[in-house]
Design an enzyme around this catalytic site. Sequence first.
Site, PDB file in Angstrom:
ATOM      1  N   ASN A 220       0.636  -1.060  -0.180  1.00  0.00           N
ATOM      2  CA  ASN A 220      -0.091   0.170   0.728  1.00  0.00           C
ATOM      3  C   ASN A 220       0.792   1.207   0.265  1.00  0.00           C
ATOM      4  O   ASN A 220       0.931   1.690   0.782  1.00  0.00           O
ATOM      5  CB  ASN A 220      -1.161  -0.478   0.751  1.00  0.00           C
ATOM      6  CG  ASN A 220      -1.753  -1.481   1.139  1.00  0.00           C
ATOM      7  OD1 ASN A 220      -2.268  -1.488   0.132  1.00  0.00           O
ATOM      8  ND2 ASN A 220      -2.029  -1.769   2.322  1.00  0.00           N
ATOM      9  N   GLU A 301      -8.120  -3.500  -3.229  1.00  0.00           N
ATOM     10  CA  GLU A 301      -7.996  -2.854  -1.747  1.00  0.00           C
ATOM     11  C   GLU A 301      -8.508  -0.959  -2.119  1.00  0.00           C
ATOM     12  O   GLU A 301      -7.552  -1.303  -0.802  1.00  0.00           O
ATOM     13  CB  GLU A 301      -7.416  -3.663  -0.653  1.00  0.00           C
ATOM     14  CG  GLU A 301      -7.601  -5.315  -0.637  1.00  0.00           C
ATOM     15  CD  GLU A 301      -6.579  -5.358   0.505  1.00  0.00           C
ATOM     16  OE1 GLU A 301      -6.735  -6.512   0.778  1.00  0.00           O
ATOM     17  OE2 GLU A 301      -5.514  -4.835   1.208  1.00  0.00           O
ATOM     18  N   LYS A 370      -0.777 -15.268  -4.613  1.00  0.00           N
ATOM     19  CA  LYS A 370      -0.356 -15.411  -3.288  1.00  0.00           C
ATOM     20  C   LYS A 370      -0.803 -16.961  -2.994  1.00  0.00           C
ATOM     21  O   LYS A 370      -1.165 -17.116  -3.702  1.00  0.00           O
ATOM     22  CB  LYS A 370      -1.321 -14.981  -2.277  1.00  0.00           C
ATOM     23  CG  LYS A 370      -1.148 -13.644  -1.804  1.00  0.00           C
ATOM     24  CD  LYS A 370      -2.184 -13.144  -0.591  1.00  0.00           C
ATOM     25  CE  LYS A 370      -1.669 -11.356  -0.307  1.00  0.00           C
ATOM     26  NZ  LYS A 370      -2.941 -10.484   0.884  1.00  0.00           N
ATOM     27  N   ASP A 375      -6.351 -15.052   1.303  1.00  0.00           N
ATOM     28  CA  ASP A 375      -5.656 -14.346   1.514  1.00  0.00           C
ATOM     29  C   ASP A 375      -4.512 -14.990   3.048  1.00  0.00           C
ATOM     30  O   ASP A 375      -5.013 -14.332   4.422  1.00  0.00           O
ATOM     31  CB  ASP A 375      -6.855 -12.767   2.038  1.00  0.00           C
ATOM     32  CG  ASP A 375      -5.712 -11.854   2.772  1.00  0.00           C
ATOM     33  OD1 ASP A 375      -4.439 -11.924   2.510  1.00  0.00           O
ATOM     34  OD2 ASP A 375      -5.728 -10.650   3.703  1.00  0.00           O
ATOM     35  N   GLU A 403      -0.620 -13.168   9.899  1.00  0.00           N
ATOM     36  CA  GLU A 403      -1.420 -12.438  10.323  1.00  0.00           C
ATOM     37  C   GLU A 403      -2.300 -12.288  10.281  1.00  0.00           C
ATOM     38  O   GLU A 403      -3.182 -12.425  11.015  1.00  0.00           O
ATOM     39  CB  GLU A 403      -1.501 -11.492   8.862  1.00  0.00           C
ATOM     40  CG  GLU A 403      -2.848  -9.885   8.958  1.00  0.00           C
ATOM     41  CD  GLU A 403      -2.974 -10.123   7.282  1.00  0.00           C
ATOM     42  OE1 GLU A 403      -3.994  -9.403   7.315  1.00  0.00           O
ATOM     43  OE2 GLU A 403      -2.301 -10.024   6.178  1.00  0.00           O
ATOM     44  N   HIS A 531     -11.580 -17.488   6.962  1.00  0.00           N
ATOM     45  CA  HIS A 531     -11.697 -16.124   6.881  1.00  0.00           C
ATOM     46  C   HIS A 531     -12.496 -15.521   8.222  1.00  0.00           C
ATOM     47  O   HIS A 531     -13.665 -15.165   7.724  1.00  0.00           O
ATOM     48  CB  HIS A 531     -12.143 -15.612   6.051  1.00  0.00           C
ATOM     49  CG  HIS A 531     -11.953 -13.801   5.531  1.00  0.00           C
ATOM     50  ND1 HIS A 531     -13.062 -13.064   6.301  1.00  0.00           N
ATOM     51  CD2 HIS A 531     -11.739 -12.813   4.946  1.00  0.00           C
ATOM     52  CE1 HIS A 531     -12.167 -11.658   5.761  1.00  0.00           C
ATOM     53  NE2 HIS A 531     -11.389 -12.343   4.907  1.00  0.00           N
TER      54      HIS A 531
END
Length: 710
Positions: A220, A301, A370, A375, A403, A531
């Site tokens: 980002n 995103e 990925k 994710d 994460e 998720h």
Amino acid sequence: MKFKLLLFFLFVTSICLAEDGYDLWLRYKPIEDTALKSQYKELLHKYVANESSPTMAAAVQELKCALNGLLDYQITTESKPSGKTLLMGTPENSKYIASMKLDKDLQKIGNEGFIIISQKGNTVITANTDVGVLYGTFHFLQLVQMHQPIERLHIVSSPKVKLRVLNHWDNLDRTVERGYAGFSLWDWHKLPDYIDPKYIDYARANASIGINGTVLTNVNANALILTDTYIQKVKALADAFRPYGLKVYLTARFSAPIEIGGLKTADPLNEEVKQWWKDKVDEIYKAIPDFGGFLVKANSEGQPGPQNYGRTHADGANMMADAVSPHGGVVMWRAFVYSNEEPDDRAKQAYNEFKPLDGKFRENVIIQVKNGAIDFQPREPFHPLFGAMPKTPLMMEFQITQEYLGQGTHLAYLAEMYKECLDADTYAQGKGSTVAKVIDGSLDNHQLTGMAGVSNIGTDRNWTGQIFGQANWYCFGRLAWDHQLTSEAIVEEWIRMTFSNEPQTVKTIKNVMLGSREAVVNYMTPLGLHHMMGWGHHYGPGPWVANKHRADWTSVYYHKADKEGIGFDRTASGSNAVSQYFPEVAKQFSSLDECPEKYLLWFHHLPWTYTMKSGRSLWDELCYKYQAGVDSVGQMQEQWNSLQGKVDEERFDQVKSFLQIQKNEAEWWRNACLLYFQTFSGKPIPDDIPKADHTLEYYEELSFPYAPGH
């Protein structure tokens, strides 16, 4: 007074003897076995090397430092070999190595590989380049660290992929997105004038496992990193890393021509935009001649990208690739794209966008994919793009930072997860077309290849926030060098260099680590669930997360629990995401008889009463999987506690404390998820599973506004 001085002396001594993890796997602690030490000293008492380059000087310095620590001995330099001499160099900078007729092996190893060979009583570390000698030196020292025999060696090793890079999600304000080990290593305020010694140790650690690139900034991206002020700061880091074969890369914000260039558009087909990027790239390469290139996150995103102008990902990537191509640079273009406005299954969107673009990218573009389509979940089936773009090189993107796997405190050895993906068969060209063969270029004859890992490194003294986080940095590097290595072999290397060579200690830590990732999957997302974490910070369970501004950021979007059952139907009767895989794989995932139960709820929505292979109902199996995860952490605690006195006190205590946190949070995950899913199943939780300490409402109301990585 004497008593106070004695206490002070003991306190200072304890500090000096403590291990805080800073040395990573490069500890070089004294070998206590006197017979073994004598054997090594006999073979390693003199060396011959040409130290004319900074890289060769770094290799020799590492050798001296390591042997001084391991053998308590200063190796001496000689002008020529005279038996039992360590020779280091290339055929170009060593006439002795040039005379050894190693051409056949040297032709196999390319620019970064190395050879370690015993010849005429001497030990030779050689390569085609100085950086290859550096890699070989580290490998040789690892053998000594692991107490391996070095009398008769013939090792020929070269990396399986070209780009082996860390992706730092570091911001210019020194915060780290999804980072759990403090702040960013890069102290931009003090750069370029001050080079923190930690930067050199960072480069050493990466070189020791063959990592050859680092992306300094967050995907980002902030366009300021491309301004002259920051280019000079990046140059200082590049200069510090260069002797260790570590190139720097930057993330490029697609809208930079507008934000820092004064243009009114960032359209990749606009001539002014093209010229702006060419000029900017020339500026960067003037300061950093070996700059690696750009990593780009675009149209994902909320990030800007070519689609803002009605262009494709290929249009955007090719424009940047044309700018860096004259300098030998590459563009790593991320395939992590999805849109909240797209009604289709999020798992399908990257394939839908990139598959039609196969063969339309420049030769110096590599698509970074990925390991799974959602994710970085605790477990995902391999991404369907692997094998689906034979005309385009794809590179792997793994996440090293945890994460979704317990973040900064949970022990989860991730080589098991990486290998699960790398060894998966895509069937792109029939049986044996593994993901590993896609990314190493051998399946489709690609020369540009790579593997990226999202870094877990920060300013914590032990680098990764917890000791076992270091193992994931280590195993990523080792697998990027050679994906054929087993997770068992890698973990044993790491344990021996990080903790001890004592057989029972190695065995115990190995047992703790090898089952750790499966434990996390079981107490978080068993049977293909995914998720299900807390909102925003991704910390802790949140299966109830719903009604947010993006449906595909909620948990209910994925588990789809209702009174009838649970799971995301991705077969032909649902989103048909299975159709993106090759027929053999699609058939397996679509079939209830053939689909591995570890992926069952990823591909199927099944009734709570569905009979599992164990003979239990789906509901009961789900309950027992959660409990199995909790029980596994309890077993990890017992095994670790047995090491008291065998592992240094500081690291022992930290791991012991973190395992208790992990146990508490595993129980939290179990309780919260089962209570929530019970509201749909309407079935009792089996009596032999401990009852929750709190109500579902209690768990739902927990709030963590300052959780790290928010």
